[in-house]
Design an enzyme around this catalytic site. Sequence first.
Site, PDB file in Angstrom:
ATOM      1  N   LEU A  82       0.715  -0.878   0.044  1.00 49.18           N
ATOM      2  CA  LEU A  82       0.022  -0.134   0.095  1.00 49.18           C
ATOM      3  C   LEU A  82       0.852   1.417   0.120  1.00 49.18           C
ATOM      4  O   LEU A  82       1.829   1.346   0.747  1.00 49.18           O
ATOM      5  CB  LEU A  82      -0.904   0.017   1.317  1.00 49.18           C
ATOM      6  N   HIS A  89      -8.005   5.947   0.937  1.00 47.35           N
ATOM      7  CA  HIS A  89      -7.890   4.778   0.654  1.00 47.35           C
ATOM      8  C   HIS A  89      -7.102   3.892   1.258  1.00 47.35           C
ATOM      9  O   HIS A  89      -7.073   2.809   2.100  1.00 47.35           O
ATOM     10  CB  HIS A  89      -7.585   4.527  -0.948  1.00 47.35           C
TER      11      HIS A  89
HETATM   12  C1  DLZ Z   1      -7.994   0.845  -4.320  1.00 52.28           C
HETATM   13  C2  DLZ Z   1      -6.594   0.710  -4.272  1.00 52.28           C
HETATM   14  C3  DLZ Z   1      -5.645   1.860  -3.823  1.00 52.28           C
HETATM   15  C4  DLZ Z   1      -6.356   3.028  -4.022  1.00 52.28           C
HETATM   16  N1  DLZ Z   1      -4.452   1.788  -3.711  1.00 52.28           N
HETATM   17  C5  DLZ Z   1      -4.021   0.500  -3.389  1.00 52.28           C
HETATM   18  C6  DLZ Z   1      -2.637   0.299  -2.979  1.00 52.28           C
HETATM   19  O1  DLZ Z   1      -1.686   1.144  -2.619  1.00 52.28           O
HETATM   20  N2  DLZ Z   1      -2.005  -1.107  -2.916  1.00 52.28           N
HETATM   21  C7  DLZ Z   1      -3.053  -2.116  -3.116  1.00 52.28           C
HETATM   22  O2  DLZ Z   1      -2.601  -3.338  -2.954  1.00 52.28           O
HETATM   23  N3  DLZ Z   1      -4.161  -2.074  -3.518  1.00 52.28           N
HETATM   24  C8  DLZ Z   1      -4.896  -0.584  -3.656  1.00 52.28           C
HETATM   25  N4  DLZ Z   1      -5.948  -0.602  -4.127  1.00 52.28           N
HETATM   26  C9  DLZ Z   1      -6.970  -1.932  -4.693  1.00 52.28           C
HETATM   27  C10 DLZ Z   1      -7.654  -2.471  -3.250  1.00 52.28           C
HETATM   28  O3  DLZ Z   1      -6.782  -3.356  -2.380  1.00 52.28           O
HETATM   29  C11 DLZ Z   1      -8.831  -3.309  -3.730  1.00 52.28           C
HETATM   30  O4  DLZ Z   1      -8.010  -4.328  -4.593  1.00 52.28           O
HETATM   31  C12 DLZ Z   1      -9.635  -2.746  -4.641  1.00 52.28           C
HETATM   32  O5  DLZ Z   1     -10.262  -1.912  -3.716  1.00 52.28           O
HETATM   33  C13 DLZ Z   1     -10.926  -3.724  -4.827  1.00 52.28           C
HETATM   34  O6  DLZ Z   1     -11.506  -4.401  -3.755  1.00 52.28           O
END
Ligand code: DLZ
Length: 152
Positions: A82, A89
């Site tokens: 992340l 988010h």
């Molecule tokens: C939506 C989202 C965002 C904004 N950022 C990340 C991230 O930095 N790293 C990650 O692994 N996933 C991100 N996601 C996607 C969410 O984890 C998820 O896959 C979606 O919201 C669908 O449930």
Amino acid sequence: MKEISFEKINGSGLKIGVVVARWNSAVTYPLRDACLQALKDAGVEKEHIFVQDVPGSYEVVYGAKHLIEQKHVDAVVAIGCLIKGATMHFEYIAEAVSQGIMKLNTETSVPVIFGVLTCLTEEQAISRSTGDNNHGYAWGQSAIEMASLKKS
Ligand code: DLZ
């Protein structure tokens, strides 16, 4: 630098699951590869390693649960990355995933290793997933140690 030290670990006979988010795959795939190398180095048999891709970090909890229930693994490494952006988010997903992984640890008998990087910048994420600082290797070792504890 802070590192985890490991006594002798032996992965022979252990079944290990690795669930990997494809979001930020430039980071998560090198983490996965280092984790798999650690499993191999510790003697986990190829047929005892179960790798499951999922879309993003939010989904690693379900992916880990799936491997526990369907493949009857002795431990899981849940890998995601992340990176903080302009919206909320990051906070919501980080909180949900850390709680979800903790819940699996307390409510199933299978240890789940927290392999989710929560970084403020892309540079931090790259630093933690490359070279000698690739955290994936220690996560693989942690899974073996905890799987052995489960079976002891
Ligand atoms: C939506 C989202 C965002 C904004 N950022 C990340 C991230 O930095 N790293 C990650 O692994 N996933 C991100 N996601 C996607 C969410 O984890 C998820 O896959 C979606 O919201 C669908 O449930």
